[in-house]
Motif scaffolding. Structure first.
Motif, PDB file in Angstrom:
ATOM      1  N   ILE A 143       3.571   4.357  -8.717  1.00 15.29           N
ATOM      2  CA  ILE A 143       3.545   4.436  -7.244  1.00 15.29           C
ATOM      3  C   ILE A 143       3.403   3.065  -6.589  1.00 15.29           C
ATOM      4  N   ALA A 144       3.917   2.042  -7.259  1.00 12.90           N
ATOM      5  CA  ALA A 144       3.814   0.686  -6.711  1.00 12.90           C
ATOM      6  C   ALA A 144       4.461   0.605  -5.330  1.00 12.90           C
ATOM      7  N   GLU A 145       5.532   1.371  -5.145  1.00 14.25           N
ATOM      8  CA  GLU A 145       6.222   1.297  -3.844  1.00 14.25           C
ATOM      9  C   GLU A 145       5.376   1.898  -2.702  1.00 14.25           C
ATOM     10  N   TYR A 146       4.320   2.643  -3.092  1.00 13.92           N
ATOM     11  CA  TYR A 146       3.450   3.237  -2.061  1.00 13.92           C
ATOM     12  C   TYR A 146       2.136   2.469  -1.919  1.00 13.92           C
ATOM     13  N   ALA A 147       2.119   1.234  -2.422  1.00 14.73           N
ATOM     14  CA  ALA A 147       0.868   0.463  -2.454  1.00 14.73           C
ATOM     15  C   ALA A 147       0.211   0.363  -1.081  1.00 14.73           C
ATOM     16  N   HIS A 148       1.030   0.315  -0.042  1.00 15.91           N
ATOM     17  CA  HIS A 148       0.432   0.120   1.285  1.00 15.91           C
ATOM     18  C   HIS A 148       0.486   1.386   2.134  1.00 15.91           C
ATOM     19  N   HIS A 149       0.535   2.499   1.459  1.00 17.24           N
ATOM     20  CA  HIS A 149       0.434   3.790   2.145  1.00 17.24           C
ATOM     21  C   HIS A 149      -1.002   4.279   2.026  1.00 17.24           C
ATOM     22  N   ARG A 150      -1.470   4.872   3.088  1.00 16.32           N
ATOM     23  CA  ARG A 150      -2.813   5.445   3.033  1.00 16.32           C
ATOM     24  C   ARG A 150      -2.736   6.837   2.410  1.00 16.32           C
ATOM     25  N   PRO A 151      -3.866   7.353   1.916  1.00 15.88           N
ATOM     26  CA  PRO A 151      -3.848   8.657   1.244  1.00 15.88           C
ATOM     27  C   PRO A 151      -3.199   9.749   2.085  1.00 15.88           C
ATOM     28  N   GLY A 152      -3.412   9.692   3.380  1.00 18.60           N
ATOM     29  CA  GLY A 152      -2.844  10.715   4.258  1.00 18.60           C
ATOM     30  C   GLY A 152      -1.323  10.706   4.271  1.00 18.60           C
ATOM     31  N   GLU A 153      -0.741   9.605   3.818  1.00 20.03           N
ATOM     32  CA  GLU A 153       0.724   9.486   3.804  1.00 20.03           C
ATOM     33  C   GLU A 153       1.306   9.775   2.414  1.00 20.03           C
ATOM     34  N   LEU A 154       0.452  10.212   1.497  1.00 22.61           N
ATOM     35  CA  LEU A 154       0.897  10.458   0.115  1.00 22.61           C
ATOM     36  C   LEU A 154       0.795  11.944  -0.217  1.00 22.61           C
ATOM     37  N   SER A 155       1.621  12.377  -1.178  1.00 22.10           N
ATOM     38  CA  SER A 155       1.531  13.765  -1.649  1.00 22.10           C
ATOM     39  C   SER A 155       0.311  13.896  -2.567  1.00 22.10           C
ATOM     40  N   GLY A 156      -0.027  15.145  -2.926  1.00 23.52           N
ATOM     41  CA  GLY A 156      -1.171  15.379  -3.811  1.00 23.52           C
ATOM     42  C   GLY A 156      -1.017  14.657  -5.131  1.00 23.52           C
ATOM     43  N   GLY A 157       0.178  14.732  -5.705  1.00 21.21           N
ATOM     44  CA  GLY A 157       0.418  14.074  -6.986  1.00 21.21           C
ATOM     45  C   GLY A 157       0.289  12.574  -6.886  1.00 21.21           C
ATOM     46  N   GLN A 158       0.821  12.044  -5.790  1.00 23.94           N
ATOM     47  CA  GLN A 158       0.726  10.579  -5.597  1.00 23.94           C
ATOM     48  C   GLN A 158      -0.734  10.154  -5.420  1.00 23.94           C
ATOM     49  N   ARG A 159      -1.484  10.978  -4.685  1.00 24.37           N
ATOM     50  CA  ARG A 159      -2.903  10.647  -4.489  1.00 24.37           C
ATOM     51  C   ARG A 159      -3.635  10.635  -5.830  1.00 24.37           C
ATOM     52  N   GLN A 160      -3.302  11.647  -6.665  1.00 25.41           N
ATOM     53  CA  GLN A 160      -4.004  11.705  -7.939  1.00 25.41           C
ATOM     54  C   GLN A 160      -3.610  10.518  -8.829  1.00 25.41           C
ATOM     55  N   ARG A 161      -2.384  10.053  -8.671  1.00 23.94           N
ATOM     56  CA  ARG A 161      -1.974   8.851  -9.424  1.00 23.94           C
ATOM     57  C   ARG A 161      -2.783   7.637  -8.953  1.00 23.94           C
TER      58      ARG A 161
END
Lengths: 243, 433
Positions: A143-161
């Motif tokens: 999930i390196a491409e989501y490095a600057h996303h906050r948890p609220g902007e991520l899916s459940g799976g991404q958050r768990q990653r």
């Protein structure tokens, strides 16, 4: 009493005749009874059992967020019953990694900052070293491409990653996960388990709780709890033997 | 730690409504405090400037002369010698004026009244001319012998107008009665509660009334560079005068015209020097300022208490909402003191940002109110010795206000933060919040 051992390797976790009681008003409830257990480096172990069997209590004791009523809990070579609150916190920071069922990320920090946070608490690395370590892990969990996303902007799976990366960032001796797939759909849950297994193959020790038979089937070793007791360990395996 | 600051700032931003409400309240309290302290500073400066020009210096070196033990005249003999000593011994002296002091009766064809009479040398009294607002006549005509300046209330009571004669009657230092006729040359607007009891005549005229020669005066009014040093300077002068051989009166917290009866009863004769401050000579102003200051402190304390309760409640709510987060952070290795620092940082950031905005708005409001030249309510005009509302923004006072509000409101966050730090990770993690 069931004692799970992994001969010839110094265990990361050693529990000996551990009881955990809770006071509910005038009533004392035994959550764990005479539990003895050893977890060796490299294991991928599941604590399985129905709700109320004591899985979370056992994880809490191993995770040093709770202390045993009786018995001995040794984590990373330290007897947790003899440690102060501050020392327990330091032990958690330096030797343990946590993955929570509800992810428990800091909502106002982005993925990078969440993963970096334990390193800031450790104060061992400079900014460049932290950045390298965090980005390595974010890459590793995909999930390196989501490095600057906050948890609220991520899916459940991404958050768990993100949570997995946070748990690994301090090079812990063992990662504890309390029902890590419970809040995820089956596809995402499987992906998370795949990731955890890959990390295990790379050397990370995992101990997690679940009551999902499918998850249990993926474990290298299963510790079954019923009514606070370890009832059976059908497969005694060597570290990473599930691979 | 930057991350704690970041967490604090983003949590405040996330709960925008709550932050705006509480931050707004802190800012409003700060604005009020800035305005109140500026009003106090303005009023104090105005009252002090007026009072110390009309009836007292910052420090006064005067005294009484008793020819017999039963008499008392507010007179200093050989004042030139005393003046030289005072000029030498007064630290931070900016200027001084020589005044005559008297206390007598003004009698007109219509009526009479008691008056505190000052003898002045109008040529040396630039401030006096600047401060008084003359409604009739010409203040410069006080250079004429047997002239008198009175205030409107006196003119009304005694039915006097410019050019009229009024008789000034008093007891000489020898104990006999004397009177002189003075011509009204100027009538001034009221300046404070007691201005209606004040009258001004040329110094030489007052000497004539008391039967004194040129070597005498009522006292020396001293103006300091820093008026707040008045009491220390007065104390130093008492010691210096005593060492130089003058008999110095014990300090009494009273204006000179209320000391006549006390001094008359004392069993001594000759000259004694009395060193007083503006607070002694104008106790009304002292108590007015004290009351004003006390009122500000009470209002401030009440507002601050409300703000502290607000900060505590807000943080309680924040902690309840983030209990699981606290549990998770504790689990991953955050020490208790860091949890506490995280919430105190949030409180401090809110307090500092809000009070800074409050200070900026407060200072702007003070300048705006000054520019508007708001008229003061009639009653207040008399008490506060000013016709318009004057706000004096004092930078140290403003900075202290900012510091006090920010610190105290931050203190309000310590208890909730401490409670958050005491949360057991295992309980916090499984909290239903």
């Amino acid at each position: 009493m069931h004692m799970a051992t992994t001969p010839a390797i110094e265990p990361i976790v050693h529990l000996s005749n551990v009881d955990k009681d809770y006071k509910l008003g005038a009533v004392t409830v035994s959550a764990l009874k005479q539990v003895s257990l050893e977890i060796a480096p490299g294991e991928f172990t599941v604590i399985a059992g129905p709700s109320g069997s004591g899985k979370t209590t056992l994880l809490n004791l191993i995770g040093c967020v709770d202390v045993a009523t009786r018995g001995e809990v040794i984590v990373a070579g330290q007897d947790t019953g003899k440690l102060s609150e501050g020392d327990l916190t330091r032990l958690r920071l330096n030797a343990l990694g946590f993955i929570f069922q509800s992810f428990n990320l800091v909502g106002v920090l982005d993925a990078f900052q969440n993963v970096e946070f334990p390193l800031l608490l450790q104060k061992k690395m400079n900014a460049a070293q932290r950045k390298e370590r965090v980005m390595d892990l974010l890459n590793r969990v995909g999930i390196a491409e989501y490095a600057h996303h906050r948890p609220g902007e991520l899916s459940g799976g991404q958050r768990q990653r993100v949570a997995i990366a946070r748990a690994l960032v301090t090079f812990p001796r063992i990662v504890l996960a309390d029902e890590p797939t419970a809040n995820l759909d089956s596809v995402t849950g499987n992906q998370i388990l795949d990731l955890m297994q890959e990390l295990n193959r790379e050397g990370t020790t995992f101990l997690f709780s679940t009551h999902d038979p499918h998850v249990v089937s993926r474990a290298g070793r299963v510790v079954r709890l019923v009514d606070g007791r370890i009832v059976t360990e059908p497969e005694q395996q060597s570290p990473m033997s599930h691979t | 730690m930057n991350t704690l600051l970041l967490i604090a700032a983003r949590n405040l931003a996330r709960n925008r409504k709550r932050t705006l409400l509480l931050g707004g309240a802190i800012a409003v309290v700060t604005v009020l405090l800035v305005l109140l302290t500026s009003l106090f500073n303005g009023t104090q400066a105005s009252m002090l400037r007026n009072a110390t020009t009309l009836s007292t210096g910052h420090v006064n070196v005067a005294g009484f002369y008793k020819i017999t033990s039963g008499t008392a005249a507010p007179v200093v003999t050989e004042y030139a010698k005393l003046r030289a000593l005072v000029e030498k011994e007064t630290p931070g002296l900016q200027s001084l004026v020589i005044r005559g002091r008297g206390f007598g009766k003004l009698v007109s064809d219509a009526s009479s009244q008691i008056a505190v009479v000052s003898g002045i040398d109008i040529a040396q009294e630039a401030n006096f001319k600047n401060i008084l607002e003359i409604v009739h006549g010409d203040v410069n005509r006080l250079s004429e012998p047997h002239s008198i300046l009175i205030f409107e209330a006196t003119a009304e009571r005694l039915e006097l107008k410019i050019g009229d004669n009024v008789t000034l009657s008093s007891q000489t230092y020898r104990g006999s009665n004397n009177s002189i006729d003075c011509k009204v040359v100027a009538i001034a607007k009221p300046l404070g509660m007691f201005s209606s009891f004040f009258a001004y005549v040329p110094l030489q005229t007052l000497r004539e009334l008391y039967g004194l020669d040129q070597t005498t005066a009522g006292g020396i009014q001293l103006y300091l560079k820093d008026w707040e040093q008045a009491e220390q300077v007065a104390a130093k002068l008492r010691i210096a005068l005593d060492k130089s051989g003058y008999r110095v009166m014990d300090h009494m917290d009273l204006p000179y015209w209320r000391k006549f009866d006390i001094v008359k009863r004392e069993d001594w004769t000759g000259q004694k020097i009395d060193v007083t401050t503006w607070m002694d000579e104008d106790p009304f102003m002292k108590w007015t300022l004290f009351g004003f200051r006390a009122l500000i402190v009470i209002i401030f304390m009440v507002l601050l208490a409300i703000i502290i309760i607000g900060v505590m409640n807000t943080l309680w709510m924040a902690i309840r909402e983030r209990t699981r987060e606290v549990g998770a952070l504790r689990a991953i290795g955050m020490q208790r003191h860091t949890v506490m620092a995280m919430f105190v940082t949030e409180g401090a950031l809110l307090a500092l940002a809000s009070s800074t905005i409050g200070v900026i708005l407060g200072v702007a409001a003070a300048f705006a109110l000054n520019a508007a030249h708001l008229k003061m309510i009639k009653g207040f005009q008399m008490v506060l010795m000013s016709e318009t509302v004057t706000l004096l923004v004092n930078v140290p006072t403003v900075l202290i206000s900012l510091l006090v509000i920010a610190s105290v409101t931050t203190l309000g966050s310590i208890l909730p933060a401490w409670r958050a730090a005491r949360l057991q990770p295992v309980e916090a993690m499984h909290s239903s919040n």
